[in-house]
Design an enzyme around this catalytic site. Structure first.
Site, PDB file in Angstrom:
ATOM      1  N   ARG A 182       0.886  -1.186   0.000  1.00 45.61           N
ATOM      2  CA  ARG A 182       0.000   0.000   0.000  1.00 45.61           C
ATOM      3  C   ARG A 182       0.906   1.214   0.000  1.00 45.61           C
ATOM      4  O   ARG A 182       1.689   1.394   0.944  1.00 45.61           O
ATOM      5  CB  ARG A 182      -0.920  -0.024   1.224  1.00 45.61           C
TER       6      ARG A 182
ATOM      7  N   HIS B 100      -7.186   0.723  -6.643  1.00 43.24           N
ATOM      8  CA  HIS B 100      -7.404  -0.184  -5.504  1.00 43.24           C
ATOM      9  C   HIS B 100      -8.026  -1.479  -6.063  1.00 43.24           C
ATOM     10  O   HIS B 100      -9.202  -1.766  -5.854  1.00 43.24           O
ATOM     11  CB  HIS B 100      -8.331   0.484  -4.490  1.00 43.24           C
TER      12      HIS B 100
ATOM     13  N   GLN C 103      -9.978  -4.100  -3.904  1.00 40.14           N
ATOM     14  CA  GLN C 103     -11.291  -3.618  -3.484  1.00 40.14           C
ATOM     15  C   GLN C 103     -12.321  -3.852  -4.589  1.00 40.14           C
ATOM     16  O   GLN C 103     -13.409  -4.383  -4.339  1.00 40.14           O
ATOM     17  CB  GLN C 103     -11.197  -2.123  -3.149  1.00 40.14           C
TER      18      GLN C 103
ATOM     19  N   ASP D  49     -17.318   6.717  -1.873  1.00 38.35           N
ATOM     20  CA  ASP D  49     -16.037   6.626  -1.161  1.00 38.35           C
ATOM     21  C   ASP D  49     -15.885   7.932  -0.374  1.00 38.35           C
ATOM     22  O   ASP D  49     -16.640   8.888  -0.600  1.00 38.35           O
ATOM     23  CB  ASP D  49     -14.914   6.466  -2.213  1.00 38.35           C
TER      24      ASP D  49
ATOM     25  N   CYS E 148     -16.411   1.285   0.073  1.00 35.41           N
ATOM     26  CA  CYS E 148     -15.210   0.498   0.339  1.00 35.41           C
ATOM     27  C   CYS E 148     -14.879   0.475   1.837  1.00 35.41           C
ATOM     28  O   CYS E 148     -14.219  -0.439   2.303  1.00 35.41           O
ATOM     29  CB  CYS E 148     -14.041   1.067  -0.452  1.00 35.41           C
TER      30      CYS E 148
ATOM     31  N   ARG F 290     -13.458  -9.241   0.642  1.00 34.72           N
ATOM     32  CA  ARG F 290     -12.049  -8.928   0.385  1.00 34.72           C
ATOM     33  C   ARG F 290     -11.197 -10.175   0.645  1.00 34.72           C
ATOM     34  O   ARG F 290     -10.283 -10.496  -0.104  1.00 34.72           O
ATOM     35  CB  ARG F 290     -11.576  -7.782   1.304  1.00 34.72           C
TER      36      ARG F 290
HETATM   37  N1   CP Z   1     -11.344  -0.619   1.986  1.00 31.42           N
HETATM   38  C1   CP Z   1     -10.095  -0.641   2.471  1.00 31.42           C
HETATM   39  O1   CP Z   1      -9.116  -0.801   1.736  1.00 31.42           O
HETATM   40  O2   CP Z   1     -10.012  -0.498   3.822  1.00 31.42           O
HETATM   41  P1   CP Z   1      -8.653  -0.263   4.656  1.00 31.42           P
HETATM   42  O3   CP Z   1      -8.139   1.103   4.263  1.00 31.42           O
HETATM   43  O4   CP Z   1      -9.083  -0.332   6.087  1.00 31.42           O
HETATM   44  O5   CP Z   1      -7.675  -1.336   4.291  1.00 31.42           O
HETATM   45  N1  NVA Z   2     -10.050   6.653  -1.463  1.00 27.10           N
HETATM   46  C1  NVA Z   2      -9.727   6.150  -0.145  1.00 27.10           C
HETATM   47  C2  NVA Z   2      -9.938   4.672  -0.102  1.00 27.10           C
HETATM   48  C3  NVA Z   2      -9.618   4.010   1.208  1.00 27.10           C
HETATM   49  C4  NVA Z   2      -9.834   2.528   1.179  1.00 27.10           C
HETATM   50  C5  NVA Z   2      -8.292   6.521   0.188  1.00 27.10           C
HETATM   51  O1  NVA Z   2      -7.431   6.464  -0.709  1.00 27.10           O
HETATM   52  O2  NVA Z   2      -8.018   6.903   1.327  1.00 27.10           O
END
Ligand code: CP
Ligand code: NVA
Length: 323
Positions: free
Chosen positions: A113, A140, A143, A234, A278, A306
């Site tokens: 990440r 993502h 997701q 989101d 998400c 997930r």
């Molecule tokens: N939806 C998602 O990726 O959640 P987290 O940021 O908690 O991993």
């Molecule tokens: N768009 C959000 C998604 C988190 C799962 C972010 O990037 O923070």
């Protein structure tokens, strides 16, 4: 391990998963079929990642992604090692090349990440093991796999399904557009002016939609949600965007998903439209409590799935199951 051989849309074993654009519709469907089998009974796969180690690198916070990868790898018999990378960005302490060249000697795959998608591409370029995108500023993919799998599960099939995304045309929206356009799901994306999805992603998705026979409508008009099987949103302020919070809240104020918007979406589809997110959600900001807590909300199913889609993805990327 990005290379010509590994980036082909017909080859999954040993490939990186940085974006869903690298997958063919048939590959996506095969991941879903395996995810359904793994979800029904994980026991036949309990030794599939035996003697395999995954390094999980996180530059940003996470609940769902971190826990589902760790639980999933354990359930498949492998070992996850969590590397908290939140104190310094990849490439700061040592080059991403050297980082990847070390990691590849200790593990069979990497889950990362990152703030910048370019860091992922660089890591994938230099590490000779598969790299899975666990969220970047651009995409993502894990997701969106869970999201389309959830829709398929809830609606029985993706045939004739219409999906609306309301909010920021950002990472989550981009991967959702990839998955939907590849799989033939008609999609409407509604954003405030200035927050539309990136042009290159939109162009790519229009190409996929043309092949799959889907439509892709991008607009600033919330009335366009009428007649959709699901409405997805989101957060308005993503991780790393705190300095833009006030400006974003003003820009997105008319794009909150509330009961009136869900009624409009449900018009003409013969059922209540599903609500999707998400997570994490800012309750009362991009979605009202009434909507996220309603019986039509599938947000916890998305989170649950997930685990299963990622398990299927890991099994496919590592060649741990037959095609
Ligand atoms: N939806 C998602 O990726 O959640 P987290 O940021 O908690 O991993
Ligand atoms: N768009 C959000 C998604 C988190 C799962 C972010 O990037 O923070």
């Amino acid at each position: 391990m990005t290379s010509e051989r590994h980036s082909t849309r017909d080859q999954l074993i040993g490939a990186d998963l940085l974006t869903l654009a690298m997958l063919s519709p048939a590959r996506l469907a095969s991941i879903f079929d395996l995810a359904a089998a793994v979800k029904a009974d994980v026991r036949p796969y309990g030794e599939s990642l035996r003697h395999k180690t995954a390094i999980l690198i996180f530059e940003k916070p996470s609940l769902r992604t971190k826990v589902t990868f760790e639980v999933g790898i354990h359930r498949l018999g492998g070992t996850p090692i969590f590397l908290d990378q939140s104190a310094s960005r990849l490439g700061e302490r040592e080059s991403i090349r050297d980082y990847g060249k070390n990691l590849e000697r200790w593990c069979q795959f990497i889950v990362a990440r990152v703030h910048s998608h370019r860091s992922l591409e660089e890591l994938a370029e230099h590490a000779r093991v598969p790299v899975i995108n666990a969220l970047s500023d651009r995409f993502h993919p894990c997701q969106a796999l869970a999201d389309l799998f959830t829709l398929r599960e809830r609606l029985g099939s993706l045939e004739g399904v219409r999906l609306a995304f309301v909010g920021d045309g950002n990472n989550v929206c981009h991967s959702l557009m990839h998955a939907a356009s590849l799989l033939g799901v008609d999609t409407t994306v509604v954003t405030p002016p200035g927050y539309a999805p990136a042009e290159d992603v939109t162009r790519e998705c229009r190409g996929f939609a043309e092949s799959s026979g889907a439509t892709l409508n991008i607009t600033h008009d919330t009335a366009a949600v009428e007649g959709h099987h699901a409405v997805y949103t989101d957060v308005w302020v993503s991780m790393g965007q705190a300095d833009q919070a006030a400006k974003r809240r003003r820009a997105f104020e008319d794009f909150r998903v509330d009961a009136a918007m869900m009624r409009l979406a449900s018009r003409g589809i013969g059922r209540e439209a599903l609500f999707m997110h998400c997570l994490p959600a800012q309750r009362g900001v991009e979605v009202t409590d009434e909507v996220i807590d309603s019986p039509s909300s599938v947000v916890y199913d998305q989170a649950a799935n997930r685990l299963h889609v990622q398990n299927a993805l890991m099994l496919r990327l590592l060649g741990a199951v037959g095609e």
